[in-house]
Design an enzyme around this catalytic site. Structure first.
Site, PDB file in Angstrom:
ATOM      1  N   LYS A  93       0.636  -1.231  -0.038  1.00 16.06           N
ATOM      2  CA  LYS A  93       0.030  -0.164   0.055  1.00 16.06           C
ATOM      3  C   LYS A  93       0.917   1.306   0.068  1.00 16.06           C
ATOM      4  O   LYS A  93       0.527   1.935  -0.724  1.00 16.06           O
ATOM      5  CB  LYS A  93      -1.078  -0.020   1.302  1.00 16.06           C
ATOM      6  CG  LYS A  93      -1.977   1.255   1.395  1.00 16.06           C
ATOM      7  CD  LYS A  93      -3.133   0.843   2.221  1.00 16.06           C
ATOM      8  CE  LYS A  93      -2.533   0.199   3.351  1.00 16.06           C
ATOM      9  NZ  LYS A  93      -1.684   1.038   4.348  1.00 16.06           N
ATOM     10  N   THR A  95       4.143   1.319  -1.047  1.00 16.61           N
ATOM     11  CA  THR A  95       4.679   1.299  -2.196  1.00 16.61           C
ATOM     12  C   THR A  95       3.952   1.990  -3.358  1.00 16.61           C
ATOM     13  O   THR A  95       4.166   2.632  -4.081  1.00 16.61           O
ATOM     14  CB  THR A  95       5.270   0.039  -2.735  1.00 16.61           C
ATOM     15  OG1 THR A  95       5.972  -0.436  -1.430  1.00 16.61           O
ATOM     16  CG2 THR A  95       5.910   0.010  -3.939  1.00 16.61           C
ATOM     17  N   ARG A 116       2.372   8.089   6.901  1.00 18.89           N
ATOM     18  CA  ARG A 116       2.670   7.829   8.124  1.00 18.89           C
ATOM     19  C   ARG A 116       4.106   7.695   8.590  1.00 18.89           C
ATOM     20  O   ARG A 116       5.008   6.954   7.632  1.00 18.89           O
ATOM     21  CB  ARG A 116       1.791   6.798   8.980  1.00 18.89           C
ATOM     22  CG  ARG A 116       0.269   7.315   9.018  1.00 18.89           C
ATOM     23  CD  ARG A 116      -0.571   6.178   9.755  1.00 18.89           C
ATOM     24  NE  ARG A 116      -0.398   4.807   8.706  1.00 18.89           N
ATOM     25  CZ  ARG A 116      -0.474   3.516   8.990  1.00 18.89           C
ATOM     26  NH1 ARG A 116      -1.019   3.398  10.328  1.00 18.89           N
ATOM     27  NH2 ARG A 116      -0.304   2.553   8.200  1.00 18.89           N
ATOM     28  N   LYS A 127       7.311  -6.527  10.626  1.00 20.02           N
ATOM     29  CA  LYS A 127       6.779  -6.012   9.581  1.00 20.02           C
ATOM     30  C   LYS A 127       8.152  -5.185   8.570  1.00 20.02           C
ATOM     31  O   LYS A 127       7.872  -5.324   7.413  1.00 20.02           O
ATOM     32  CB  LYS A 127       5.742  -4.714   9.722  1.00 20.02           C
ATOM     33  CG  LYS A 127       5.376  -4.126   8.532  1.00 20.02           C
ATOM     34  CD  LYS A 127       4.169  -3.063   8.774  1.00 20.02           C
ATOM     35  CE  LYS A 127       3.320  -2.515   7.706  1.00 20.02           C
ATOM     36  NZ  LYS A 127       4.481  -1.607   7.018  1.00 20.02           N
ATOM     37  N   ALA A 295      -3.680   1.374  12.631  1.00 21.64           N
ATOM     38  CA  ALA A 295      -4.974   1.500  12.154  1.00 21.64           C
ATOM     39  C   ALA A 295      -5.654   0.227  12.903  1.00 21.64           C
ATOM     40  O   ALA A 295      -6.759   0.382  12.877  1.00 21.64           O
ATOM     41  CB  ALA A 295      -4.833   1.175  10.716  1.00 21.64           C
ATOM     42  N   PHE A 323      -3.745  -0.392   6.884  1.00 22.08           N
ATOM     43  CA  PHE A 323      -3.983  -1.813   6.868  1.00 22.08           C
ATOM     44  C   PHE A 323      -5.302  -1.804   5.850  1.00 22.08           C
ATOM     45  O   PHE A 323      -5.346  -0.981   4.844  1.00 22.08           O
ATOM     46  CB  PHE A 323      -4.683  -2.285   8.191  1.00 22.08           C
ATOM     47  CG  PHE A 323      -3.316  -2.596   9.121  1.00 22.08           C
ATOM     48  CD1 PHE A 323      -2.312  -3.182   8.548  1.00 22.08           C
ATOM     49  CD2 PHE A 323      -3.343  -1.999  10.536  1.00 22.08           C
ATOM     50  CE1 PHE A 323      -1.205  -3.554   9.540  1.00 22.08           C
ATOM     51  CE2 PHE A 323      -2.123  -2.387  11.425  1.00 22.08           C
ATOM     52  CZ  PHE A 323      -1.213  -2.995  10.772  1.00 22.08           C
ATOM     53  N   PHE A 403       3.332  -8.751  -9.371  1.00 24.16           N
ATOM     54  CA  PHE A 403       4.389  -9.155  -8.737  1.00 24.16           C
ATOM     55  C   PHE A 403       5.030 -10.263  -9.856  1.00 24.16           C
ATOM     56  O   PHE A 403       4.246 -10.661 -10.673  1.00 24.16           O
ATOM     57  CB  PHE A 403       4.234  -9.974  -7.557  1.00 24.16           C
ATOM     58  CG  PHE A 403       4.104  -9.242  -6.327  1.00 24.16           C
ATOM     59  CD1 PHE A 403       5.359  -9.203  -5.391  1.00 24.16           C
ATOM     60  CD2 PHE A 403       2.990  -8.293  -6.081  1.00 24.16           C
ATOM     61  CE1 PHE A 403       5.275  -8.203  -4.175  1.00 24.16           C
ATOM     62  CE2 PHE A 403       3.065  -7.567  -4.980  1.00 24.16           C
ATOM     63  CZ  PHE A 403       4.156  -7.605  -3.976  1.00 24.16           C
ATOM     64  N   TRP A 431       6.537  -1.023  -8.272  1.00 28.96           N
ATOM     65  CA  TRP A 431       7.572  -1.679  -7.360  1.00 28.96           C
ATOM     66  C   TRP A 431       8.966  -1.994  -8.422  1.00 28.96           C
ATOM     67  O   TRP A 431      10.030  -1.625  -8.050  1.00 28.96           O
ATOM     68  CB  TRP A 431       7.031  -2.936  -6.991  1.00 28.96           C
ATOM     69  CG  TRP A 431       8.173  -3.738  -6.191  1.00 28.96           C
ATOM     70  CD1 TRP A 431       8.593  -3.514  -5.054  1.00 28.96           C
ATOM     71  CD2 TRP A 431       8.599  -4.696  -6.859  1.00 28.96           C
ATOM     72  NE1 TRP A 431       9.573  -4.599  -4.720  1.00 28.96           N
ATOM     73  CE2 TRP A 431       9.505  -5.424  -5.778  1.00 28.96           C
ATOM     74  CE3 TRP A 431       8.547  -5.621  -8.185  1.00 28.96           C
ATOM     75  CZ2 TRP A 431      10.231  -6.493  -5.916  1.00 28.96           C
ATOM     76  CZ3 TRP A 431       9.279  -6.855  -8.205  1.00 28.96           C
ATOM     77  CH2 TRP A 431      10.409  -7.238  -7.222  1.00 28.96           C
TER      78      TRP A 431
END
Length: 578
Positions: A93, A95, A116, A127, A295, A323, A403, A431
């Site tokens: 998200k 990214t 954030r 994470k 979140a 999230f 991906f 990405w």
């Protein structure tokens, strides 16, 4: 739409083949030389050097005195980036937020992204970092993930100063009559440490304080963190700090920070932290990073201050909510927008084929294998999030964050499923290729903005009782059949309403991995129960927190924390940070 156009430059290398694995994020970040943050602010926004408070050459705080955020000032459009229910495979998200912003700038649109700040807990825990990934990152990556410009330390210090002042007040006679058994203000640290969840302080005899039960939460769940992200300037910051509840007297009447006269010292510690931070993407586009409430245990949005600053300086501001959309987007609209008056003009919903397959029952070891059957099953999760956003008046653009190994047959299937729901789905390769891979996504967002401003609807009215607000979220967003309140939670709700706080919005603290409170219930479960074990009043932040299931406001470390792979090389450079 009357966008302002900029001259664009990018020295970011591009991958020609998506299946070629890029270097680790930290190596990609170091391969790009950042521009001077003072020169970038002057070039992009016309801001003088004195409008920024530099932290070295590539990071700075923005003095809001130089930015016109008044009601009559021009304000750009706001694009919310949210996601499907997260999985261990990662959806990207942040990214995508960075890549979309780079794509918009590549099209000549004046745009910035608001994010954030990363917490050290996840960085050293499960994470990892939170500055984007691949060719869609924010730099300087190590600085952003580690300490940054000191905001989290200021919040941690202010929070713990209040805790020590409360204990000191009790020790020296307790003039306010605080009941030591009902002090609700705990301590915080910006790490994950399960051993600190429940403690007894003040042991060792009379000279060492009054014994009482307490504990630690993680800094990102602190009410002061939420206040920093919702405050509209220093006066509002002080007002909100003054309104925070710290405990009760023996007769159960509340005691606030203002009753103890402690808000001034807290304001001083947060004076500089209130200013938003400015950095840049790999493609030298401005990025504002400020505040970092989680979140799942908080409201999950960057600061109102940073969002307003970006909207005053750009035609488009991209921002993310933490999230999945059931948590982040719901809280963004029902809490942040309700408090600030801001409203999103469009939304992007991020998904991946890998995550859809996980929700469709495929084991993680096989999520790169083509499986259209599992995709169809897992798409129920994506469909639920689309329908939830439509309840708020938003028809999202679905970003399929592509991906290696994703097939065109699978991509076309998800696009067709989204068309049936009345939304457009766009594959994106930011990405791997940066802005080149986000052009189609950026254009789809511009097309959605051209459709006109959506009519944003809150999920519930302020006048609804607190229990009914919780039930509304549970049934309409999570598709639960009912809410099960403990006796303690029901009593707390009655007390808060009796004290006059029934008008506040609610913030549901629950697992991020499922619409239910059971992380193993993937997909789009319905008919489950939402158990609320306690309710906490964040009177200064302006919401009530419903703590559900087994969620903890002080997480623990995984069996193998990321910290074990992080270190310094022979040249003093950070290695292992992702």
């Amino acid at each position: 739409m009357g966008f302002r156009y900029n001259e664009q430059t990018s020295d970011t290398p591009v991958l020609e083949n998506l299946n070629i694995a890029p270097k680790p994020d930290i190596e990609i970040a170091r391969s790009v030389q950042p521009q001077s943050i003072l020169l970038l602010a002057q070039r992009r926004f016309g801001l003088p050097a004195e409008s920024l408070v530099p932290f070295g050459h590539y990071k700075a705080k923005l003095d809001m005195a130089y930015v016109d955020t008044s009601e009559t000032a021009p304000r750009g459009k706001l694009v919310l980036v949210t996601a499907m229910t997260p999985t261990p495979a990662g959806e990207g998200k942040t990214t995508t937020s960075v890549g979309l912003n780079d794509g918009l700038n590549r099209l000549g649109v004046s745009s910035s992204v608001c994010l954030r700040e990363p917490s050290l807990g996840p960085c050293f825990g499960m994470k990892g970092g939170a500055a984007g990934g691949g060719r869609s990152q924010v730099i300087p990556m190590e600085d952003i993930n580690l300490h940054f410009n000191g905001d989290f330390h200021a919040i941690t210090t202010a929070h713990n100063l209040l805790a020590s002042l409360i204990d000191n007040h009790i020790h020296w006679g307790n003039e306010a009559g605080l009941d030591p058994r009902q002090v609700s203000w705990r301590r915080v640290v910006d790490l994950t440490d399960r051993s600190l969840r429940n403690l007894v302080c003040g042991l060792g005899g009379k000279a060492h304080g009054v014994p009482r039960e307490t504990g630690f939460d993680i800094t990102v769940s602190s009410e002061i963190m939420a206040i920093l992200c919702l405050a509209e300037g220093r006066l509002d910051l002080r007002r909100r700090l003054s309104n925070m509840l710290v405990g009760r007297r023996a007769d159960n009447t509340p005691v606030t920070v203002g009753d103890l006269g402690m808000e001034g010292a807290l304001s001083v510690l947060l004076k500089d932290a209130l200013q938003p931070n400015m950095v840049q993407s790999l493609e030298h586009n401005p990025v504002f990073i400020h505040g970092g409430p989680f979140a799942n245990i908080a409201h999950g949005c960057n600061s109102v201050t940073a969002t307003r600053a970006s909207m005053a300086l750009n035609d488009i501001t991209v921002t993310e909510a933490g999230f999945g959309a059931d948590l982040g987007a719901e809280k963004f609209i029902d809490i942040k927008c309700r408090h600030s008056g801001l409203q999103p003009d469009a939304a992007v919903l991020v998904c991946t084929l890998r995550a859809l397959k996980l929700h469709g029952g495929v084991p993680r070891s096989r999520i790169s294998d083509p499986d259209t059957g599992a995709l169809r099953i897992g798409a129920a999760n994506l469909e639920r999030h689309i329908q939830n956003l439509q309840q708020f008046g938003l028809n999202p653009v679905v970003c399929i964050n592509r991906f290696p190994g994703d097939t065109w047959e699978e991509l076309e299937l998800v696009q067709a499923l989204c068309r049936d729901l009345g939304v457009k789905a766009v594959p994106a390769e930011h990405w791997a290729t940066g802005s080149d891979g986000a052009i189609e996504l950026a254009q789809a967002v511009l097309d959605e903005l051209d459709e006109g401003k959506p009519e944003i609807r809150f999920l519930y009215d302020d006048s609804l009782p607190l229990a009914e607000k919780i039930e509304t979220i549970a049934t309409r967003i999570y598709h639960a059949s009912h809410v099960e309140f403990t006796a303690t939670a029901r009593q707390q709700l009655r007390e808060y309403e009796a004290l006059g706080y029934g008008y506040l919005p609610v913030c549901i603290a629950k697992t991020q991995y499922s619409f239910s409170v059971d992380p193993s219930m993937m997909g789009a479960p319905s008919g489950h129960t939402l158990p609320v074990r306690e309710v906490r009043l964040a009177a200064g932040a302006g919401f009530v927190v419903a703590v559900c299931g087994e969620i903890m406001t002080m997480p623990g470390l995984p069996r193998r924390p990321a910290a074990l792979d992080i270190g310094l090389d022979e040249n003093g450079l950070v290695v292992g940070l992702t």
